[in-house]
Scaffold this motif. Structure first.
Motif, PDB file in Angstrom:
ATOM      1  N   HIS A 147      -4.249 -12.922  -0.444  1.00 31.23           N
ATOM      2  CA  HIS A 147      -4.109 -12.443  -2.494  1.00 31.23           C
ATOM      3  C   HIS A 147      -3.160 -13.180  -2.521  1.00 31.23           C
ATOM      4  CE1 HIS A 147      -8.277 -10.568  -2.679  1.00 31.23           C
ATOM      5  NE2 HIS A 147      -8.665 -11.512  -2.448  1.00 31.23           N
ATOM      6  N   TRP A 183     -10.053 -17.807   5.299  1.00 31.24           N
ATOM      7  CA  TRP A 183      -9.353 -16.910   4.259  1.00 31.24           C
ATOM      8  C   TRP A 183      -8.276 -17.482   3.698  1.00 31.24           C
ATOM      9  CZ3 TRP A 183     -12.766 -16.187   8.598  1.00 31.24           C
ATOM     10  CH2 TRP A 183     -13.890 -15.703   8.591  1.00 31.24           C
ATOM     11  N   TYR A 185       0.145 -10.688  -2.183  1.00 30.60           N
ATOM     12  CA  TYR A 185       0.922 -10.641  -0.830  1.00 30.60           C
ATOM     13  C   TYR A 185       1.519 -11.622  -0.916  1.00 30.60           C
ATOM     14  CZ  TYR A 185      -2.667  -6.761  -0.095  1.00 30.60           C
ATOM     15  OH  TYR A 185      -3.464  -6.048  -0.810  1.00 30.60           O
ATOM     16  N   THR A 196      -9.519 -14.197   0.684  1.00 29.20           N
ATOM     17  CA  THR A 196     -10.522 -14.801  -0.671  1.00 29.20           C
ATOM     18  C   THR A 196     -10.564 -15.920   0.935  1.00 29.20           C
ATOM     19  OG1 THR A 196      -9.394 -14.755  -2.438  1.00 29.20           O
ATOM     20  CG2 THR A 196     -11.187 -16.000  -2.428  1.00 29.20           C
ATOM     21  N   ARG A 215       0.777  -1.606   0.231  1.00 33.59           N
ATOM     22  CA  ARG A 215      -0.148  -0.516  -0.314  1.00 33.59           C
ATOM     23  C   ARG A 215       1.046   0.934  -0.274  1.00 33.59           C
ATOM     24  NH1 ARG A 215      -1.651   3.197   3.743  1.00 33.59           N
ATOM     25  NH2 ARG A 215      -1.181   2.303   5.700  1.00 33.59           N
ATOM     26  N   GLY A 254      -6.449  -1.360   8.660  1.00 33.59           N
ATOM     27  CA  GLY A 254      -8.166  -0.945   8.536  1.00 33.59           C
ATOM     28  C   GLY A 254      -8.872  -1.392  10.005  1.00 33.59           C
ATOM     29  N   THR A 293     -14.169  -5.525   6.354  1.00 24.25           N
ATOM     30  CA  THR A 293     -13.786  -4.352   4.744  1.00 24.25           C
ATOM     31  C   THR A 293     -12.347  -4.760   4.059  1.00 24.25           C
ATOM     32  OG1 THR A 293     -13.268  -2.355   6.134  1.00 24.25           O
ATOM     33  CG2 THR A 293     -15.365  -3.055   5.186  1.00 24.25           C
ATOM     34  N   GLN A 294     -11.235  -5.079   4.699  1.00 24.95           N
ATOM     35  CA  GLN A 294     -10.304  -5.143   4.487  1.00 24.95           C
ATOM     36  C   GLN A 294      -9.645  -6.126   5.175  1.00 24.95           C
ATOM     37  OE1 GLN A 294     -10.526  -2.655   6.274  1.00 24.95           O
ATOM     38  NE2 GLN A 294      -9.705  -1.577   4.193  1.00 24.95           N
ATOM     39  N   ARG A 295     -10.036  -7.321   5.618  1.00 27.66           N
ATOM     40  CA  ARG A 295     -10.001  -8.977   5.051  1.00 27.66           C
ATOM     41  C   ARG A 295     -11.143  -9.103   3.572  1.00 27.66           C
ATOM     42  NH1 ARG A 295     -13.509 -12.687   9.457  1.00 27.66           N
ATOM     43  NH2 ARG A 295     -14.917 -11.269   8.924  1.00 27.66           N
ATOM     44  N   ALA A 296     -12.068  -8.458   3.392  1.00 29.90           N
ATOM     45  CA  ALA A 296     -12.580  -8.801   1.709  1.00 29.90           C
ATOM     46  C   ALA A 296     -11.756  -8.647   0.797  1.00 29.90           C
ATOM     47  CB  ALA A 296     -14.083  -8.459   1.735  1.00 29.90           C
ATOM     48  N   GLU A 297     -11.116  -7.145   1.457  1.00 29.48           N
ATOM     49  CA  GLU A 297     -10.218  -6.677   0.149  1.00 29.48           C
ATOM     50  C   GLU A 297      -8.403  -7.579   0.129  1.00 29.48           C
ATOM     51  OE1 GLU A 297      -7.229  -2.263  -0.804  1.00 29.48           O
ATOM     52  OE2 GLU A 297      -9.049  -2.624   1.012  1.00 29.48           O
ATOM     53  N   TRP A 298      -8.163  -8.124   1.118  1.00 32.74           N
ATOM     54  CA  TRP A 298      -6.532  -8.640   0.833  1.00 32.74           C
ATOM     55  C   TRP A 298      -7.319 -10.202   1.294  1.00 32.74           C
ATOM     56  CZ3 TRP A 298      -5.686  -5.734   5.965  1.00 32.74           C
ATOM     57  CH2 TRP A 298      -5.733  -4.233   5.629  1.00 32.74           C
TER      58      TRP A 298
END
Length: 472
Positions: A194, A191, A197, A184, A132, A459, A177-182
């Motif tokens: 991605h 989870w 990373y 799957t 980031r 996040g 929200t950050q869990r969903a972004e980083w």
């Protein structure tokens, strides 16, 4: 220590010496009963009747090497989670990583080493923040060569790290929200990080004691080394020697971060001690030797970081708590809670396990049980800051604003009595000063500039980050 045929005192002492000589884990020197339990399970698995039999197995060439790896995996405590120690991640985000990015503009190459990486949460957290920061600096990640190395003595932990699949317990400091972004989702409980990373990080087996041998351990130079909650298991002389060896693997003006509980010492002339908001960091001298640091980061006199007042934990409370956390980290929260109950039936005044049970109950949305357990912690330990912190948040969520405000005021008063850089018991590295800064953020008027970089890094809402840790 047992006096059974399998564990005669002399034979078991030879086994303890072999373990500490191989691993350096001085931690077990005065915890023979705990080591006996672990070794006993391995002995039964292989049909070894005595310590002599098991020592013979450990000395048996390739077979012995394989058993050493398994033994090392079960005697190390590897519980961790993403963005652990918010104060240090704030320092990484605000100061250390931006400086490293600026210095590496010509080469576009950074090397970072996470020592004792456990399940990989620490190096992966660094990958997320660094990615980031590069984007915010207008850089393209593909134009950079980022080498983040994670090493550990536990082969099981390294297997988990390579899988990069984590439970809600490991992601408890990450907002949805950050869990969903980083990440799957790959099941109802797991989870996976991605790929962008994951490919920034590599993992390998390494015993940190190799650093004390000629040409041992990962070769430098590194721009940043993180060795957090590793040196606490070693004798003081070994810890200083290991820091010296890591310093030799830093680039000029490279950085070293240690855990809040490590035996902090005077590492001059090979490292500067640098104060950053809420934490201490260590920096290699520039080319030409040690120079005075800028006023904002003037080296401090060496001292041991003080701890907030708390009653001494019961014997083996730390490894018991770590075992419970590992079970919860595997997604078996109900089983972890049962382990807490079983331990508390034998040790009803163990504050640490009562606190962990309360956190688990809250994560399971058993709010009445969580409230009762947090209040029990406060009853047993009147100056327990984090129990009041959690309880205030729980009551506030339930609509008890007046009672929550009163408990939060008590929390603030207790924290203000502690040294600002004193880690709070059961705060996972949060310092008294860090907690007070988060409290001040709650009082800032809307639109005020955020005061904690850790919220941006992980996040997490700054008002909740680290001060209100519960499983996601």
């Amino acid at each position: 220590m047992s006096g059974s045929a399998a564990f005669p005192p002399a034979g078991f002492r030879r086994l303890v010496n072999a373990v500490t000589r191989r691993t350096g884990l001085h931690y077990y020197v005065d915890k023979a009963d705990l080591l006996e339990e672990v070794v006993g399970a391995r002995m039964r698995l292989h049909g070894c009747r005595t310590c002599h039999d098991y020592l013979a197995l450990l000395a048996d060439g390739a077979r012995g090497d394989a058993e050493w790896r398994e033994l090392e995996s079960v005697i190390t405590i590897g519980e961790t989670f993403f963005f652990r120690y918010a104060e240090q991640f704030a320092a990484l985000e605000r100061t250390i990583l931006p400086r490293l990015i600026r210095r590496a503009q010509a080469t576009r190459h950074l090397r970072i080493w996470s020592v004792g990486c456990a399940n990989g949460a620490e190096p992966y957290s660094i990958a997320i923040v660094l990615s980031r920061l590069l984007e915010e600096a207008g850089e393209t990640l593909a134009d950079w060569r980022i080498d983040i190395l994670g090493t550990d003595i536990s082969t099981r932990a390294l297997e988990q790290a390579r899988e990069a699949a984590f439970s809600a317990w490991s992601l408890r400091d990450i907002a949805p929200t950050q869990r969903a972004e980083w990440f799957t989702p790959i099941s109802a409980r797991l989870w996976r990080l991605h790929e962008r990373y994951r490919r920034m990080v590599s993992f390998r087996y390494s015993n940190i004691l190799d650093l004390l041998r000629p040409d041992g351990g990962p070769a430098g130079p590194f721009d940043l080394i993180l060795c957090r909650n590793v040196l606490i298991y070693f004798a003081q002389a070994q810890a200083v020697g290991l820091v010296h060896a890591m310093a030799a693997r830093l680039v000029p003006e490279g950085w070293l971060l240690l855990g809040h509980s490590e035996p902090v010492s005077d590492f001059r002339p090979f490292l500067e001690t640098v104060r950053l908001p809420g934490t201490l960091a260590f920096r290699a001298p520039p080319v030409g030797g040690m120079q005075a640091a800028p006023a904002a980061t003037q080296p401090l006199p060496a001292r041991r970081v003080p701890r907030a007042a708390a009653p001494a934990p019961l014997p083996d409370s730390t490894p018991v708590a770590a075992a419970i956390r590992r079970v919860a980290d595997g997604g078996h929260v109900a089983r972890a809670m049962q382990m807490c109950r079983a331990h508390l039936a034998q040790h009803p005044v163990d504050v640490r396990i009562h606190f962990l049970f309360a956190v688990l109950a809250w994560g399971q949305e058993n709010l009445l049980q969580a409230e009762e357990s947090f209040r029990r912690v406060i009853y047993l330990c009147r100056d327990h800051v984090m129990a009041r912190c959690y309880l205030a948040r729980l009551l506030e969520d339930a609509g008890g604003h007046a009672q929550a405000a009163r408990i939060r005021a008590q929390m603030t008063e207790l924290a203000s009595r502690c040294p600002p850089d004193a880690p709070l018991p059961d705060g996972d590295g949060l310092t008294a000063g860090g907690l007070l800064r988060l409290v001040r953020q709650l009082d800032e008027p809307p639109g005020a500039a955020p005061g904690a970089a850790s919220g941006a890094a992980s996040g997490v809402d700054p008002a909740v980050a680290r001060a209100q840790q519960v499983p996601s």
